[in-house]
Scaffold this motif. Structure first.
Motif, short mmCIF file in Angstrom:
data_model
loop_
_atom_site.label_atom_id
_atom_site.label_comp_id
_atom_site.label_asym_id
_atom_site.label_seq_id
_atom_site.Cartn_x
_atom_site.Cartn_y
_atom_site.Cartn_z
N ALA A 104 0.83 -1.20 0.00
CA ALA A 104 0.00 0.00 0.00
C ALA A 104 0.87 1.25 0.00
CB ALA A 104 -0.91 0.01 1.22
N SER A 105 0.40 2.27 -0.70
CA SER A 105 1.12 3.54 -0.72
C SER A 105 0.76 4.34 0.54
CB SER A 105 0.73 4.35 -1.96
OG SER A 105 -0.63 4.73 -1.89
N GLY A 106 1.48 5.43 0.74
CA GLY A 106 1.20 6.28 1.90
C GLY A 106 -0.22 6.83 1.88
N TRP A 107 -0.69 7.22 0.69
CA TRP A 107 -2.04 7.74 0.56
C TRP A 107 -3.07 6.65 0.90
CZ3 TRP A 107 -5.32 11.41 0.77
CH2 TRP A 107 -6.59 11.28 0.23
N ASN A 108 -2.85 5.44 0.41
CA ASN A 108 -3.78 4.35 0.70
C ASN A 108 -3.80 4.00 2.18
OD1 ASN A 108 -4.80 4.06 -1.87
ND2 ASN A 108 -3.28 2.54 -2.48
N MET A 109 -2.63 4.06 2.82
CA MET A 109 -2.60 3.79 4.27
C MET A 109 -3.38 4.86 5.01
SD MET A 109 1.11 2.20 5.22
CE MET A 109 2.14 3.34 4.32
N PHE A 110 -3.24 6.11 4.59
CA PHE A 110 -4.01 7.18 5.24
C PHE A 110 -5.50 7.00 5.00
CE2 PHE A 110 -6.11 11.32 4.94
CZ PHE A 110 -5.95 11.75 6.25
N ARG A 111 -5.83 6.72 3.74
CA ARG A 111 -7.25 6.64 3.35
C ARG A 111 -7.97 5.43 3.96
NH1 ARG A 111 -9.34 5.82 -2.76
NH2 ARG A 111 -11.55 5.92 -2.33
N TYR A 112 -7.30 4.29 4.03
CA TYR A 112 -7.97 3.08 4.45
C TYR A 112 -7.67 2.65 5.89
CZ TYR A 112 -9.23 2.60 -0.43
OH TYR A 112 -9.74 2.82 -1.67
N ILE A 113 -6.66 3.25 6.51
CA ILE A 113 -6.33 2.89 7.89
C ILE A 113 -6.52 4.08 8.82
CG2 ILE A 113 -4.53 2.08 9.46
CD1 ILE A 113 -3.31 0.58 7.07
N THR A 114 -5.76 5.15 8.56
CA THR A 114 -5.75 6.27 9.49
C THR A 114 -7.10 6.97 9.56
OG1 THR A 114 -3.42 6.59 8.97
CG2 THR A 114 -4.53 8.38 10.13
N LEU A 115 -7.63 7.37 8.42
CA LEU A 115 -8.87 8.13 8.41
C LEU A 115 -10.06 7.37 9.01
CD1 LEU A 115 -9.80 10.94 7.66
CD2 LEU A 115 -10.41 10.09 5.42
N PRO A 116 -10.29 6.11 8.66
CA PRO A 116 -11.40 5.40 9.29
C PRO A 116 -11.23 5.26 10.81
CG PRO A 116 -10.75 4.25 7.31
CD PRO A 116 -9.72 5.32 7.56
N LEU A 117 -9.99 5.07 11.26
CA LEU A 117 -9.78 4.92 12.70
C LEU A 117 -9.80 6.26 13.42
CD1 LEU A 117 -7.11 2.08 12.69
CD2 LEU A 117 -9.53 1.91 13.27
N LEU A 118 -9.73 7.36 12.69
CA LEU A 118 -9.84 8.69 13.28
C LEU A 118 -11.27 9.20 13.33
CD1 LEU A 118 -6.87 10.87 12.00
CD2 LEU A 118 -7.35 10.15 14.31
N THR A 119 -12.23 8.49 12.75
CA THR A 119 -13.60 9.00 12.71
C THR A 119 -14.19 9.28 14.09
OG1 THR A 119 -14.41 6.75 12.38
CG2 THR A 119 -14.22 8.14 10.43
N PRO A 120 -13.90 8.50 15.14
CA PRO A 120 -14.43 8.89 16.46
C PRO A 120 -13.86 10.24 16.93
CG PRO A 120 -13.77 6.59 16.50
CD PRO A 120 -13.29 7.16 15.20
N ALA A 121 -12.59 10.48 16.66
CA ALA A 121 -11.99 11.77 17.05
C ALA A 121 -12.58 12.90 16.24
CB ALA A 121 -10.48 11.71 16.87
N ILE A 122 -12.84 12.65 14.97
CA ILE A 122 -13.46 13.68 14.13
C ILE A 122 -14.86 13.99 14.65
CG2 ILE A 122 -14.34 14.15 11.80
CD1 ILE A 122 -11.96 12.44 10.76
#
Length: 130
Positions: free
Chosen positions: A32-50
Motif C-alpha cells: 500500500a502507498s502512503g495515501w492508501n494507508m491514510f485513506r484506508y487505515i488512518t482516516l477510518p480509525l480517526l472518525t471517532p476523534a473527528i
C-alpha cells in the motif's frame, strides 16, 4: 482560540497514538502507498476523534458571546445577536432573571438536541466506515 486548537489537537493526537503499528506494517507488506494507508487505515480509525471534534466545534459555536458582542454589540438591529447575548441581556440588563433562566433552559435543550443529532449522524457514519 489557542485553547480550542490545543483541545482538538489533543483529541486527534490521542486517537492517532491509539492506532496500532501492526495495521501499517501489514499495509506495507501488501504494497500500500502512503495515501492508501491514510485513506484506508488512518482516516477510518480517526472518525471517532473527528466526531468528538465536530461536536465540540458545534457546541462552542452555539455558546459564542464575546466576539460578536465586542465587534457589533448585537447590531445593526438584532442581526448579529446570538442566544447567549439575549439571555445575558434579558437577565442582567433588563433584570428579568426568571425569563432569562427559562431562555437558558430552552437553549440548553436546543444544544442537547443538536449534540444528540450530531452524535447519531457521527455514529452512523462511523459504522459505515469501519
Amino acid at each position: 482560540m489557542g485553547w480550542n486548537f490545543t483541545r482538538h489537537a489533543c483529541v486527534y493526537l490521542a486517537r492517532l497514538q491509539g492506532i496500532s503499528e501492526e495495521y501499517y506494517e501489514a499495509a506495507k507488506i501488501d504494497g500500500a502507498s502512503g495515501w492508501n494507508m491514510f485513506r484506508y487505515i488512518t482516516l477510518p480509525l480517526l472518525t471517532p476523534a473527528i466526531s468528538i471534534s465536530t461536536m465540540l466545534i458545534i457546541i462552542d459555536g452555539l455558546k459564542i458571546y464575546a466576539l460578536p458582542y465586542s465587534f457589533t454589540g448585537g447590531g445593526p438591529g438584532y442581526k448579529t445577536t446570538f442566544m447567549t447575548q439575549l439571555i445575558i441581556k434579558t437577565g442582567i440588563g433588563e433584570k428579568k432573571v426568571g425569563r432569562s433562566s427559562a431562555m437558558a433552559v430552552v437553549f440548553f435543550v436546543i444544544i442537547m438536541a443538536v449534540s444528540l443529532l450530531q452524535l447519531y449522524i457521527s455514529r452512523k457514519r462511523e459504522d459505515e466506515v469501519c
